[in-house]
Structures are given as structure tokens and as C-alpha cells.
Enzyme design. Sequence first.
Site: not given
Ligand code: GUN
Length: 281
Positions: A50, A94, A117
Site C-alpha cells: 500500500k 491495518q 477504509d
Molecule cells: N486487513 C485486511 N484487509 C484490510 C483492508 O482493506 N483494510 C484494512 N485497514 N485492514 C485490512
Amino acid sequence: MTANILNGKELALSIRQNLKQQVDALTNKPCLAVVLAGDNEASKIYVKNKLKAAEEIGIETSLFLFDNDVTQAELENLVARLNEDKKINGIMLQLPLPDKIDEKAILNMISPEKDVDGFHPYNIGLLQNNSDNAVIAATPKGIIRLLENANVDFEGKNALVIGRSQIVGKPVAMLLLNKNCTVTVAHSKTKNLENLVAQADILVSACGCPKLIKGSWIKQDAIIVDVGINRIDGKLCGDVDFDSAKEKAKLITPVPGGVGPMTIAMLLENTFLAYKKQNKL
Ligand code: GUN
């Protein structure tokens, strides 16, 4: 790749290129705060990808790393500080957070305008209202964008979502409902999954069971979206047995190269949109 592959890698690349052009035109760049707590190996890889993708298109990033023994107060203090920081446009924690952390309490603290998110109850409420102002979680948003890009007709189709997580299952089910699909949500307690799969025109699987869904289960010409990221003997695979399913599906996402790249592209898009809203652009 054969003709019926839904190529998320290719679409994600074009979305990122388009975003880059728009970010290049800005004097002040958007900034994404990324919080990684604990030592989940998969999370470390996702965060690395990311950050790299954000930096490639000119979105600035600020990474906050914590050990597994981080406290609730430390994370809450950080979120409170990031909410106030004018330089930060988006906050991404995350998941999963370490076990003893109350994940919901922290997600609920993120300012809805910086919630890139789409996990804050305010944004979930807007999604359920089918509002244009909702921030939509990256994976569900990426799935719908991939299907729209392939001109999939949603109206009146039987859509089966396997998995009811806050991150994928629930929001993707709501998006499909907003698109006028007839939606069924299956989960670990569901009986006769095979029969439900047989009726699905659109199948979105996010259950994390390697190769659970066999080609013989699926309806001829179904559209298959595989969100699973599993490993068998170290080799990456989805929830769907790709080799047998691709013979029957009209469209199918590969793993890797399907949904995964779309998730990252949508996180970047959400960050750019948050920046625009905050700057009234
Ligand atoms: N963990 C797995 N997928 C995601 C996501 O799309 N966003 C976040 N913040 N954590 C995750």
C-alpha cells in the site's frame, strides 16, 4: 490469460495511472497515515504494498509502527492526534490489530472524513442509505468496479456472497443489493452451500477456505469473484478451484491478480477523494 478472466491487475494499473495524473496536478499532495501494530506477516506485506503504491502516484505517507504489546491508549492517542493533524487526509489502521486491542473502539474514533477504509459506522450507514457520499471499503468497492468495468448486468441477478465480515462480506452484499441484485449471504453456519452456489449468477467468495468451491458446483456462465488469499503447500490460491471453475464461468477473477490489486487502487482513490472533500475541490 484466456478471454473470461477479470484482470484486476490491468484495471488497477489504469486507475492508478489516472490518479497519478490528478495528483501530479496538485501543489499540496494528499497524505495517508498508515498504522501497523503487531507482527502479522501478511499485514506487513499488505502495508508495504500500500505504501509503495501510494508513493508511486505521489500520495505522501506517514507510517506508524507498534509492537504486539501496544496499548489501547497508545493507539487511541495516535488516532486523536491524526484526526486533528491538518496535513493528514486519510487514516488507515491495518487489521487485524493485536488480540487485546478493542478494534471497534479505535475504528469508531477515526474521523469519518479521514476514514479511507470506510469502516466507521457513519460511512457504513451512508452505504446502507445508498448515499453518494459514503466512503466504501476498498475491497468491496474494487469488486464492484471490476464488475462494472466488464459491463456486468446486476439487475435482478442472484448474487451469493460467501462470508459476512465487516471488511468484505457485509459491505459487498449491501453494494450488490444497491445494484438491484437478489442477494444471499452465506457463512460458516450455512447449510447446503453447494445448492446456493448452483443458483448464483454472481458469486463473491470471501471465506478463506482454499479451493472450497468446485467448478462442478457453479452455474454455467456464472460470474465469479474470488476474494480468498490462501496457500496450499506454500502456493497462493483462492476460495474457488480456478482451473475447473474457469471452464464454466463467464467471467472469473484469478488469485493473484484479481481482487487484490483493486483493493490497493481503491484505497488510493479513497485517499484522493478524502483530500478533495477536505479541500473543497
Ligand atoms: N486487513 C485486511 N484487509 C484490510 C483492508 O482493506 N483494510 C484494512 N485497514 N485492514 C485490512
